[in-house]
Design a protein around this motif. Sequence first.
Motif, PDB file in Angstrom:
ATOM      1  N   SER A  46       0.464  16.379  64.569  1.00 18.82           N
ATOM      2  CA  SER A  46      -0.729  16.715  63.802  1.00 18.82           C
ATOM      3  C   SER A  46      -0.829  15.772  62.618  1.00 18.82           C
ATOM      4  N   ASP A  47      -2.054  15.426  62.239  1.00 14.54           N
ATOM      5  CA  ASP A  47      -2.231  14.579  61.059  1.00 14.54           C
ATOM      6  C   ASP A  47      -1.984  15.359  59.778  1.00 14.54           C
ATOM      7  N   ARG A  48      -1.747  16.670  59.916  1.00 15.96           N
ATOM      8  CA  ARG A  48      -1.433  17.492  58.747  1.00 15.96           C
ATOM      9  C   ARG A  48       0.066  17.638  58.518  1.00 15.96           C
ATOM     10  N   ILE A  49       0.898  17.158  59.462  1.00 17.97           N
ATOM     11  CA  ILE A  49       2.338  17.355  59.363  1.00 17.97           C
ATOM     12  C   ILE A  49       3.059  16.015  59.275  1.00 17.97           C
ATOM     13  N   ARG A  50       3.898  15.882  58.250  1.00 14.82           N
ATOM     14  CA  ARG A  50       4.787  14.732  58.134  1.00 14.82           C
ATOM     15  C   ARG A  50       6.215  15.244  58.127  1.00 14.82           C
ATOM     16  N   ILE A  51       7.085  14.577  58.860  1.00 12.92           N
ATOM     17  CA  ILE A  51       8.496  14.945  58.892  1.00 12.92           C
ATOM     18  C   ILE A  51       9.286  13.870  58.155  1.00 12.92           C
ATOM     19  N   LEU A  52      10.019  14.289  57.132  1.00 11.41           N
ATOM     20  CA  LEU A  52      10.795  13.346  56.331  1.00 11.41           C
ATOM     21  C   LEU A  52      12.263  13.762  56.293  1.00 11.41           C
ATOM     22  N   PRO A  53      13.166  12.778  56.233  1.00  9.59           N
ATOM     23  CA  PRO A  53      14.588  13.109  56.084  1.00  9.59           C
ATOM     24  C   PRO A  53      14.884  13.581  54.670  1.00  9.59           C
ATOM     25  N   LEU A  54      15.750  14.576  54.560  1.00  9.71           N
ATOM     26  CA  LEU A  54      16.144  15.073  53.245  1.00  9.71           C
ATOM     27  C   LEU A  54      17.480  15.788  53.323  1.00  9.71           C
ATOM     28  N   ASP A  55      18.384  15.375  52.457  1.00  9.77           N
ATOM     29  CA  ASP A  55      19.635  16.088  52.229  1.00  9.77           C
ATOM     30  C   ASP A  55      19.581  16.571  50.787  1.00  9.77           C
ATOM     31  N   VAL A  56      19.453  17.877  50.591  1.00 16.94           N
ATOM     32  CA  VAL A  56      19.252  18.406  49.245  1.00 16.94           C
ATOM     33  C   VAL A  56      20.499  18.284  48.376  1.00 16.94           C
ATOM     34  N   THR A  57      21.623  17.861  48.960  1.00 20.26           N
ATOM     35  CA  THR A  57      22.840  17.652  48.172  1.00 20.26           C
ATOM     36  C   THR A  57      23.001  16.197  47.739  1.00 20.26           C
ATOM     37  N   ASP A  58      22.055  15.342  48.107  1.00 16.14           N
ATOM     38  CA  ASP A  58      22.141  13.905  47.838  1.00 16.14           C
ATOM     39  C   ASP A  58      21.003  13.484  46.909  1.00 16.14           C
ATOM     40  N   PRO A  59      21.289  13.129  45.659  1.00 15.39           N
ATOM     41  CA  PRO A  59      20.232  12.754  44.716  1.00 15.39           C
ATOM     42  C   PRO A  59      19.364  11.597  45.212  1.00 15.39           C
ATOM     43  N   GLY A  60      19.971  10.618  45.866  1.00 14.14           N
ATOM     44  CA  GLY A  60      19.197   9.506  46.390  1.00 14.14           C
ATOM     45  C   GLY A  60      18.228   9.941  47.471  1.00 14.14           C
ATOM     46  N   SER A  61      18.680  10.825  48.339  1.00 16.08           N
ATOM     47  CA  SER A  61      17.833  11.341  49.404  1.00 16.08           C
ATOM     48  C   SER A  61      16.664  12.120  48.815  1.00 16.08           C
ATOM     49  N   ILE A  62      16.928  12.915  47.783  1.00 16.77           N
ATOM     50  CA  ILE A  62      15.864  13.681  47.131  1.00 16.77           C
ATOM     51  C   ILE A  62      14.831  12.741  46.530  1.00 16.77           C
ATOM     52  N   ARG A  64      14.092   9.634  47.288  1.00 20.80           N
ATOM     53  CA  ARG A  64      13.329   8.929  48.327  1.00 20.80           C
ATOM     54  C   ARG A  64      12.302   9.863  48.968  1.00 20.80           C
ATOM     55  N   CYS A  65      12.689  11.101  49.203  1.00 20.79           N
ATOM     56  CA  CYS A  65      11.795  12.067  49.845  1.00 20.79           C
ATOM     57  C   CYS A  65      10.602  12.378  48.948  1.00 20.79           C
ATOM     58  N   ILE A  66      10.859  12.649  47.681  1.00 18.82           N
ATOM     59  CA  ILE A  66       9.778  12.981  46.754  1.00 18.82           C
ATOM     60  C   ILE A  66       8.828  11.796  46.606  1.00 18.82           C
ATOM     61  N   ASP A  67       9.372  10.585  46.556  1.00 19.12           N
ATOM     62  CA  ASP A  67       8.542   9.391  46.447  1.00 19.12           C
ATOM     63  C   ASP A  67       7.654   9.228  47.679  1.00 19.12           C
ATOM     64  N   ALA A  68       8.243   9.454  48.860  1.00 20.75           N
ATOM     65  CA  ALA A  68       7.489   9.299  50.109  1.00 20.75           C
ATOM     66  C   ALA A  68       6.461  10.408  50.295  1.00 20.75           C
ATOM     67  N   ALA A  69       6.758  11.588  49.772  1.00 21.98           N
ATOM     68  CA  ALA A  69       5.867  12.742  49.971  1.00 21.98           C
ATOM     69  C   ALA A  69       4.562  12.607  49.216  1.00 21.98           C
ATOM     70  N   GLY A  70       4.585  11.955  48.064  1.00 23.35           N
ATOM     71  CA  GLY A  70       3.377  11.856  47.264  1.00 23.35           C
ATOM     72  C   GLY A  70       3.086  13.137  46.509  1.00 23.35           C
ATOM     73  N   PRO A  71       1.878  13.288  45.970  1.00 26.81           N
ATOM     74  CA  PRO A  71       1.540  14.473  45.168  1.00 26.81           C
ATOM     75  C   PRO A  71       1.688  15.766  45.972  1.00 26.81           C
ATOM     76  N   LEU A  72       2.259  16.763  45.334  1.00 26.32           N
ATOM     77  CA  LEU A  72       2.501  18.048  45.985  1.00 26.32           C
ATOM     78  C   LEU A  72       1.824  19.163  45.190  1.00 26.32           C
ATOM     79  N   ASP A  73       1.439  20.209  45.925  1.00 24.11           N
ATOM     80  CA  ASP A  73       0.899  21.406  45.299  1.00 24.11           C
ATOM     81  C   ASP A  73       1.903  22.558  45.309  1.00 24.11           C
ATOM     82  N   ALA A  74       2.871  22.487  46.221  1.00 22.56           N
ATOM     83  CA  ALA A  74       3.852  23.567  46.318  1.00 22.56           C
ATOM     84  C   ALA A  74       5.154  23.034  46.888  1.00 22.56           C
ATOM     85  N   LEU A  75       6.242  23.639  46.455  1.00 21.22           N
ATOM     86  CA  LEU A  75       7.581  23.360  46.985  1.00 21.22           C
ATOM     87  C   LEU A  75       8.169  24.666  47.482  1.00 21.22           C
ATOM     88  N   VAL A  76       8.667  24.666  48.712  1.00 26.91           N
ATOM     89  CA  VAL A  76       9.369  25.823  49.261  1.00 26.91           C
ATOM     90  C   VAL A  76      10.816  25.414  49.508  1.00 26.91           C
TER      91      VAL A  76
END
Length: 250
Positions: A46-62, A64-76
């Motif tokens: 779907s053009d509404r879904i993006r799948i990104l790699p993320l390890d929440v225990t790795d600051p670098g991974s976080i 990179r993910c936030i940068d790639a995600a762009g502006p957000l309205d909500a975090l779960v």
Amino acid sequence: MSHPSTVLITGCSSGFGLETARHFADQGWRVVATMRTPREDVLPRSDRIRILPLDVTDPGSIARCIDAAGPLDALVNNAGVGWLGPVEGITLAGVRDLFETNTFGTIAMTQAVLPQFRLRRSGVVVNVTSSVTLLPLPLLAVYTASKAAVNAFTESLALELAPFDVRVRLVLPGRAPGTSFGDNARRRMEGSDHGAYSDFRERVFAAVRDTSTPVTHAADVAEAVWHAVTDPSAPMRTPAGADALALAGR
């Protein structure tokens, strides 16, 4: 014309996170579905879904993910690991590993999105914890501690972000035998159990797998998260699942 809202959901490879990602996409939101090891086959194309790699225990991974995600309205913050076993059967390294994902990972992801939410004076953070924090249960001391810490973190954070119009809420799922969470927790115990508790442990495992009593389904959690994100009047704590509702006295 306004753009669809965007939510980033952690731990989307299965269970609650996967169902929540599907639900938000079905409702027309843009979804950033994150996983430690991305799998394209678990969510519909779907053009509404993006799948990104993320390890929440790795600051670098976080970062990179936030940068790639762009502006957000909500975090779960849904990503989590389980542990079901006696305190004598887990090393302190194991305790730290559990807290790294369940507690510190949640805090780190929250820190990563707060600057944009605060500057925009808009945004929602929903932290998924557990109904085991509502009632003491055996063999769950360390796991419960990691989730209870998130409850306290969330309730205090909500007060400090209210002046910036950023909402912070909790969703507390009940027991979900149909997900891989319990099986993963049991595998994590292998080789580190304490024999003195073996009979007791098997009785507890049987109760956890029992589906004859009220349980929680992934759809229950998806609905609860949706409510917590989209309804400004949602309470601080939203139990999810029949058993969680019973524990919460609802």
